[in-house]
Design an enzyme around this catalytic site. Structure first.
Site, PDB file in Angstrom:
ATOM      1  N   GLY A  45       0.895  -1.218   0.245  1.00 36.36           N
ATOM      2  CA  GLY A  45       0.025   0.079  -0.086  1.00 36.36           C
ATOM      3  C   GLY A  45       0.761   1.228   0.125  1.00 36.36           C
ATOM      4  O   GLY A  45       2.072   1.035  -0.374  1.00 36.36           O
ATOM      5  N   ARG A  46       0.179   2.261   0.231  1.00 36.07           N
ATOM      6  CA  ARG A  46       0.946   3.591   0.262  1.00 36.07           C
ATOM      7  C   ARG A  46       2.257   3.604   1.133  1.00 36.07           C
ATOM      8  O   ARG A  46       3.453   3.859   0.691  1.00 36.07           O
ATOM      9  CB  ARG A  46       0.389   4.619   0.993  1.00 36.07           C
ATOM     10  CG  ARG A  46      -1.016   5.282   0.439  1.00 36.07           C
ATOM     11  CD  ARG A  46      -1.679   6.243   1.509  1.00 36.07           C
ATOM     12  NE  ARG A  46      -2.717   6.610   0.730  1.00 36.07           N
ATOM     13  CZ  ARG A  46      -3.979   6.128   1.126  1.00 36.07           C
ATOM     14  NH1 ARG A  46      -3.992   5.327   2.002  1.00 36.07           N
ATOM     15  NH2 ARG A  46      -5.044   6.477   0.688  1.00 36.07           N
ATOM     16  N   ILE A  47       2.413   3.003   2.462  1.00 33.89           N
ATOM     17  CA  ILE A  47       3.519   2.748   3.199  1.00 33.89           C
ATOM     18  C   ILE A  47       4.480   1.778   2.630  1.00 33.89           C
ATOM     19  O   ILE A  47       5.813   2.081   2.636  1.00 33.89           O
ATOM     20  CB  ILE A  47       3.295   2.532   4.785  1.00 33.89           C
ATOM     21  CG1 ILE A  47       2.381   3.657   5.313  1.00 33.89           C
ATOM     22  CG2 ILE A  47       4.598   2.510   5.437  1.00 33.89           C
ATOM     23  CD1 ILE A  47       1.691   3.299   6.912  1.00 33.89           C
TER      24      ILE A  47
ATOM     25  N   ALA B  50       3.649  -2.571  11.288  1.00 31.43           N
ATOM     26  CA  ALA B  50       2.293  -2.671  11.127  1.00 31.43           C
ATOM     27  C   ALA B  50       1.286  -3.018  12.183  1.00 31.43           C
ATOM     28  O   ALA B  50       0.785  -1.985  12.936  1.00 31.43           O
ATOM     29  CB  ALA B  50       2.089  -3.608   9.777  1.00 31.43           C
ATOM     30  N   ARG B  51       0.986  -3.999  12.340  1.00 31.61           N
ATOM     31  CA  ARG B  51       0.106  -4.439  13.656  1.00 31.61           C
ATOM     32  C   ARG B  51       0.744  -5.686  14.159  1.00 31.61           C
ATOM     33  O   ARG B  51       1.291  -6.682  13.305  1.00 31.61           O
ATOM     34  CB  ARG B  51      -1.263  -4.549  13.322  1.00 31.61           C
ATOM     35  CG  ARG B  51      -2.077  -3.366  13.022  1.00 31.61           C
ATOM     36  CD  ARG B  51      -2.116  -2.474  14.402  1.00 31.61           C
ATOM     37  NE  ARG B  51      -2.895  -1.305  14.321  1.00 31.61           N
ATOM     38  CZ  ARG B  51      -2.381   0.086  13.850  1.00 31.61           C
ATOM     39  NH1 ARG B  51      -1.180   0.071  13.853  1.00 31.61           N
ATOM     40  NH2 ARG B  51      -3.274   0.879  13.832  1.00 31.61           N
TER      41      ARG B  51
ATOM     42  N   GLU C 123      -0.430  -5.203  22.783  1.00 35.65           N
ATOM     43  CA  GLU C 123       0.056  -3.801  23.172  1.00 35.65           C
ATOM     44  C   GLU C 123      -0.548  -3.551  24.578  1.00 35.65           C
ATOM     45  O   GLU C 123      -1.971  -3.309  24.629  1.00 35.65           O
ATOM     46  CB  GLU C 123      -0.131  -2.815  22.172  1.00 35.65           C
ATOM     47  CG  GLU C 123       1.003  -3.125  21.307  1.00 35.65           C
ATOM     48  CD  GLU C 123       1.025  -2.320  20.025  1.00 35.65           C
ATOM     49  OE1 GLU C 123       0.481  -1.084  20.219  1.00 35.65           O
ATOM     50  OE2 GLU C 123       1.439  -2.512  18.805  1.00 35.65           O
TER      51      GLU C 123
ATOM     52  N   HIS D 166       5.601   1.634  19.765  1.00 33.38           N
ATOM     53  CA  HIS D 166       4.477   1.933  18.661  1.00 33.38           C
ATOM     54  C   HIS D 166       4.634   3.557  18.250  1.00 33.38           C
ATOM     55  O   HIS D 166       3.482   4.084  18.382  1.00 33.38           O
ATOM     56  CB  HIS D 166       3.061   1.598  18.999  1.00 33.38           C
ATOM     57  CG  HIS D 166       2.189   1.450  17.583  1.00 33.38           C
ATOM     58  ND1 HIS D 166       1.062   0.529  17.961  1.00 33.38           N
ATOM     59  CD2 HIS D 166       2.046   2.045  16.407  1.00 33.38           C
ATOM     60  CE1 HIS D 166       0.442   0.818  16.735  1.00 33.38           C
ATOM     61  NE2 HIS D 166       1.087   1.447  15.902  1.00 33.38           N
ATOM     62  N   ILE D 167       5.820   3.980  17.548  1.00 37.69           N
ATOM     63  CA  ILE D 167       5.994   5.118  17.132  1.00 37.69           C
ATOM     64  C   ILE D 167       6.167   5.699  15.837  1.00 37.69           C
ATOM     65  O   ILE D 167       6.791   6.543  15.315  1.00 37.69           O
ATOM     66  CB  ILE D 167       7.311   6.062  17.760  1.00 37.69           C
ATOM     67  CG1 ILE D 167       8.487   5.089  17.789  1.00 37.69           C
ATOM     68  CG2 ILE D 167       6.935   6.022  19.566  1.00 37.69           C
ATOM     69  CD1 ILE D 167       9.682   5.553  18.207  1.00 37.69           C
ATOM     70  N   GLY D 168       5.701   4.686  14.938  1.00 37.75           N
ATOM     71  CA  GLY D 168       5.765   4.785  13.602  1.00 37.75           C
ATOM     72  C   GLY D 168       5.581   5.981  12.898  1.00 37.75           C
ATOM     73  O   GLY D 168       6.308   6.650  12.064  1.00 37.75           O
TER      74      GLY D 168
END
Ligand code: GLV
Length: 320
Positions: free
Chosen positions: A155-157, A237-238, A267, A285-287
């Site tokens: 996808g975009r990322i 991602a997750r 988390e 989780h600081i993407g």
């Protein structure tokens, strides 16, 4: 009369100001996690909700909010929301894609470099006063140039991560149910591969798919076992996309060279084995956590919320 809105967590001041001009705003909590009972109780008389990815918006929460018309999630992922159920209740769900693409791709690369070149380990060593002089074998890492990057989810990322790979001299393969248009694949110099083949072929595997029922557990124990023993796994991602216990085991047993994780299965809990391994770089989780990006996300979420409450089609409507 202004609509009434619940903001699950404190927003940034610029987003606060924009929202307060358009709605009567109540803040649910100052805490990191908004207790579920508070969310349920405070949603009873609200027209809109501004949520974060830590807020579980399931059927019970939705059923407790008879007036709710819009849920604006301040994140690109919406796995915390039962989107299908919300739609059956006529509630619009929005997210914040686009604005966080570059920051998240940067962080994926920060993790790639940190793991490949053992930067946190070397930093700790240096601070501890253990650097006694240059030696040939000190903190040997992995080369990137000439290696293969495997992008799971283009996808975009994923595409932004793939774009950066060229600057590092890496070749790119990707796995995605939807192949890139030929022109884009050419521009990125990215070749599609079935996931199992990608895992066997890539030196660095980086995950960029959304968490859905189809991707939960996608990197299963069996699939992790397909990876090269000197490969690196990156997940921004997750967490639940990866079998975390199997990953910890593979790292412990030297069946993978290293991992860089920004997200976890449950988390904020982190597997104790991951915490103890030197070949794993762990982030909280600081993407998307750059000043400009978080501000743009909060503003986008507020704009989506206001548009939906006005009866307009929000800019970032999530299709169920
Ligand atoms: C962050 O994880 C997001 O989904 O925006």
């Amino acid at each position: 009369m202004k609509p009434s809105v619940l903001v699950a967590h404190p927003l940034l001041p610029e987003a606060d100001a924009l929202l307060s001009a358009a709605a009567v705003v109540e803040l649910a909590t100052e805490a990191e996690i908004c207790p579920r009972e508070i969310l349920v109780a405070k949603l009873r008389d609200k027209d809109g909700l501004l949520s974060l990815l830590v807020d579980e918006i399931d059927r019970e929460v939705i059923d407790a909010a008879p007036r709710l018309r819009v849920i604006a999630n301040c994140a690109v992922g919406v796995n915390n929301i039962d989107v299908g159920y919300a739609r059956t209740k006529g509630i619009l769900v929005t997210n914040t894609p686009g604005v966080l693409t570059e920051a998240t791709a940067d962080l994926a690369w920060a993790l790639i470099l940190a793991v490949a070149r053992r930067i946190p380990e070397a930093d700790r060593f240096t601070r501890e006063g253990r650097f006694k002089g240059w030696t040939l074998g000190l903190f040997l890492g992995r080369d990137l140039a000439g290696r293969r990057l495997g992008v799971v989810g283009m996808g975009r990322i994923g595409r932004a991560v793939a774009r950066r790979a060229r600057a590092f001299g890496m070749t790119v393969v990707y796995a995605d149910p939807r192949p890139l248009p030929a022109e884009e694949a050419r521009a990125l110099d990215a070749r599609p591969l079935p996931l199992d083949e990608l895992l066997a072929a890539a030196d660095i595997v980086t995950i960029h798919c959304a968490l859905t029922p189809a991707t939960r557990g996608l990197l299963s124990r069996e699939r992790l076992a397909r990876m090269k023993t000197d490969a690196i796994l990156i997940n921004t991602a997750r967490g639940p996309v990866v079998d975390e216990a199997a990953l910890a085991e593979a790292l412990e047993e030297g069946r993978l060279w290293g991992a860089g994780l920004d997200v976890y299965a449950d988390e904020p809990r982190i597997d104790a084995r991951l915490l103890s391994l030197p070949n794993v770089v762990l982030l909280p989780h600081i993407g998307s956590a750059s000043e400009g990006t978080r501000s743009a996300m909060a503003l986008a979420a507020v704009r989506n919320l206001i548009q939906g409450l006005k009866g307009e089609r929000p800019e970032n409507l999530v299709e169920a």
